[in-house]
Enzyme design. Structure first.
Site, PDB file in Angstrom:
ATOM      1  N   ASP A 183       0.858  -1.111  -0.106  1.00 14.80           N
ATOM      2  CA  ASP A 183      -0.087   0.053  -0.005  1.00 14.80           C
ATOM      3  C   ASP A 183       0.955   1.241   0.093  1.00 14.80           C
ATOM      4  OD1 ASP A 183      -3.111   0.802   2.005  1.00 14.80           O
ATOM      5  OD2 ASP A 183      -2.102   1.883   0.327  1.00 14.80           O
ATOM      6  N   HIS A 185      -0.358   3.991   0.060  1.00 16.94           N
ATOM      7  CA  HIS A 185      -1.340   4.707   0.999  1.00 16.94           C
ATOM      8  C   HIS A 185      -1.383   6.152   0.698  1.00 16.94           C
ATOM      9  CE1 HIS A 185      -2.560   5.442   5.287  1.00 16.94           C
ATOM     10  NE2 HIS A 185      -3.115   4.403   4.925  1.00 16.94           N
ATOM     11  N   GLU A 209      -1.228  -0.679  -4.152  1.00 17.30           N
ATOM     12  CA  GLU A 209      -2.419  -0.146  -3.737  1.00 17.30           C
ATOM     13  C   GLU A 209      -2.085   1.614  -3.706  1.00 17.30           C
ATOM     14  OE1 GLU A 209      -4.669  -1.870  -0.627  1.00 17.30           O
ATOM     15  OE2 GLU A 209      -5.219   0.124   0.164  1.00 17.30           O
ATOM     16  N   GLU A 235     -10.291   3.198  -2.193  1.00 16.86           N
ATOM     17  CA  GLU A 235     -10.951   3.275  -0.812  1.00 16.86           C
ATOM     18  C   GLU A 235     -11.338   4.788  -0.511  1.00 16.86           C
ATOM     19  OE1 GLU A 235      -6.810   2.294   1.006  1.00 16.86           O
ATOM     20  OE2 GLU A 235      -7.519   3.890   2.528  1.00 16.86           O
ATOM     21  N   HIS A 285     -12.292  -2.520   0.263  1.00 17.63           N
ATOM     22  CA  HIS A 285     -11.517  -2.207   1.476  1.00 17.63           C
ATOM     23  C   HIS A 285     -12.073  -2.352   2.743  1.00 17.63           C
ATOM     24  CE1 HIS A 285     -10.365   1.530   3.951  1.00 17.63           C
ATOM     25  NE2 HIS A 285      -9.350   1.204   3.580  1.00 17.63           N
TER      26      HIS A 285
HETATM   27  O1  LIG Z   1      -5.660  -0.252   2.913  1.00 16.85           O
HETATM   28  C1  LIG Z   1      -6.119   0.210   3.991  1.00 16.85           C
HETATM   29  O2  LIG Z   1      -6.476  -0.459   4.804  1.00 16.85           O
HETATM   30  C2  LIG Z   1      -5.940   1.733   4.218  1.00 16.85           C
HETATM   31  O3  LIG Z   1      -5.240   2.313   3.474  1.00 16.85           O
HETATM   32  C3  LIG Z   1      -6.163   2.033   5.645  1.00 16.85           C
HETATM   33  O4  LIG Z   1      -4.682   2.257   6.093  1.00 16.85           O
HETATM   34  C4  LIG Z   1      -6.645   3.445   5.819  1.00 16.85           C
HETATM   35  O5  LIG Z   1      -7.749   3.670   4.981  1.00 16.85           O
HETATM   36  C5  LIG Z   1      -6.972   4.126   7.224  1.00 16.85           C
HETATM   37  O6  LIG Z   1      -7.621   3.290   7.523  1.00 16.85           O
HETATM   38  C6  LIG Z   1      -7.250   5.113   7.291  1.00 16.85           C
HETATM   39  O7  LIG Z   1      -7.405   5.735   8.542  1.00 16.85           O
HETATM   40 MG   LIG Z   2      -5.057   1.150   1.708  1.00 15.01          MG
END
Ligand SMILES: O=C(O)[C@H](O)[C@@H](O)[C@@H](O)[C@H](O)CO
Ligand SMILES: [Mg+2]
Length: 382
Positions: A183, A185, A209, A235, A285
């Site tokens: 990720d 991110h 991701e 997401e 997600h």
């Molecule tokens: O892939 C994942 O789970 C997400 O990137 C996650 O890390 C974020 O959505 C987090 O929850 C944001 O507060």
């Molecule tokens: Mg993510």
């Protein structure tokens, strides 16, 4: 049947549960939340409550359209998360009323079990190897981790080597016995995304991701041209209307809408069908709680292109409560060899321990993500 009451519970670690009650005693649970904005979503749910009280909960499609189109300003993370949790609860009520699991109302199961994956490594990806080893003992063989820590718009070969070195260690330790997504991110900006993807190629991650931030979605096709690594995102996209541009321009191999952010079951089933038409896989997600996960599973079990399901057991965010702490039927969420069976109880199939929820909602601390800064003091994407 008429909706009589909506009750919201903000609970640790960072979730919000919604209970919708009716004049016939049937009630449903939903999980309307945007991580870090629980109170804002709670206000949005309250604003929708005025419309919902007295409505027939069976008319899910009409209530969805009214909640979405009834406001002149629509869409976005907050409103679509409020609609999402209400939608989940309405499906829970409908399934309980008819005595069937939600997937039966959506045409029945396309699979017998669903492949799950787990997070390892935390905000700053460390101890990944030991995290994988521990989860392998319970049969998990697919993982996800953050690819980097803070990452500058133009970063150094050293920063790239540090990120890639961690991944090289995983392949060194486990070979191809495991699979893992990385990720980014949204921490990696467009100038560095191609550099990092290219450097990761030899280690064949299952996917990367959020290779760039959702607001940079126009880079997806160009990045996809530069790598064989499947790119994933979703997401931070909140409706069919946001996903359609991604399908049309191409570049994303796996879409990851969140059933608690993107309008609920009603909307995510439609996004899944759109994805299938473009031969795009679905990996919902879900770093959230048990109602969100249950809602995801009902979408997974009716979607041919559902390939992987995220779940938050042991995730680094779950401080103060774990995935099943508020659930009575924990046994129904057991994973076997990295798979989970369908939830067959009527409705969403999750039995919430309301006493526990009420207790936990008293003085629930607010969660917000950290504000990261680069060495030069400028804000870094978390
Ligand atoms: O892939 C994942 O789970 C997400 O990137 C996650 O890390 C974020 O959505 C987090 O929850 C944001 O507060
Ligand atoms: Mg993510």
């Amino acid at each position: 049947m008429k909706i009589t009451k909506l009750t919201t519970y903000r609970v640790p670690p960072r979730w919000m549960l919604l209970k919708i009650e009716t004049d016939e005693g049937v009630f449903g649970w939903g999980e309307p939340v945007i991580e870090g904005r629980a109170r804002t979503v709670e206000t949005a749910v309250r604003e929708m409550e005025q419309f919902l009280i007295g409505q027939d909960p069976a008319r899910i499609n009409d209530l969805w359209q009214a909640m979405y189109r009834g406001g002149f300003y629509r869409g976005g993370a907050i409103l679509m998360s409020a609609i999402a949790g209400i939608d989940q609860a309405l499906w829970d009520i409908k399934g309980k009323t008819l005595g069937v699991p939600v997937y039966e109302l959506l045409g029945g199961r396309v699979r017998d079990k669903m492949k799950m994956y787990s997070w390892v490594g935390g905000d700053r990806p460390s101890d990944v190897i030991s995290g994988i080893r521990k989860l392998r003992e319970i049969g998990i063989d697919t993982f996800k981790m953050n690819g980097t820590e803070e990452f500058r718009m133009l970063d150094s070969a050293r920063a790239v080597d540090e990120a890639v070195g961690r991944i090289a260690e995983i392949r060194e330790a486990f070979g191809n016995e495991i699979e893992f997504g990385i990720d980014f991110h949204g921490r990696v900006a467009a100038p560095m995304a191609k550099v990092l993807l290219r450097a990761l190629e030899p280690y064949r991650p299952l996917f990367v991701e959020e290779p760039v931030l959702a607001e940079q979605a126009e880079y997806y096709p160009r990045l996809a041209e530069s790598t064989s690594i499947p790119l994933a995102a979703g997401e931070r996209m909140y409706s069919r209307f946001e996903f359609k541009r991604v399908f049309e321009q191409g570049g994303i191999a796996i879409v990851q809408p969140d059933v608690s952010h993107a309008g609920g079951i009603t909307e995510c089933v439609k996004i899944a069908a759109m994805a299938e038409a473009y031969d795009v896989a679905l990996a919902l997600h879900c770093p959230l709680g048990p109602v969100a996960l249950a809602a995801c599973l009902h979408v997974d079990f009716v979607s041919h292109n559902a390939v992987l399901q995220e779940q938050s057991m042991g995730i680094h965010y779950n401080k103060g409560a774990e995935l099943l702490d508020y659930v009575k039927n924990k046994e129904d969420f057991r994973m076997d060899g990295g798979y989970i069976a369908a939830l067959t109880k009527p409705g969403l199939g999750v039995v919430i321990d309301e006493e526990r929820v009420i207790e936990a909602s008293r003085n629930c601390p607010d969660w917000s993500n950290p504000l990261w800064r680069h060495e030069d003091g400028s804000v870094a994407e978390w």
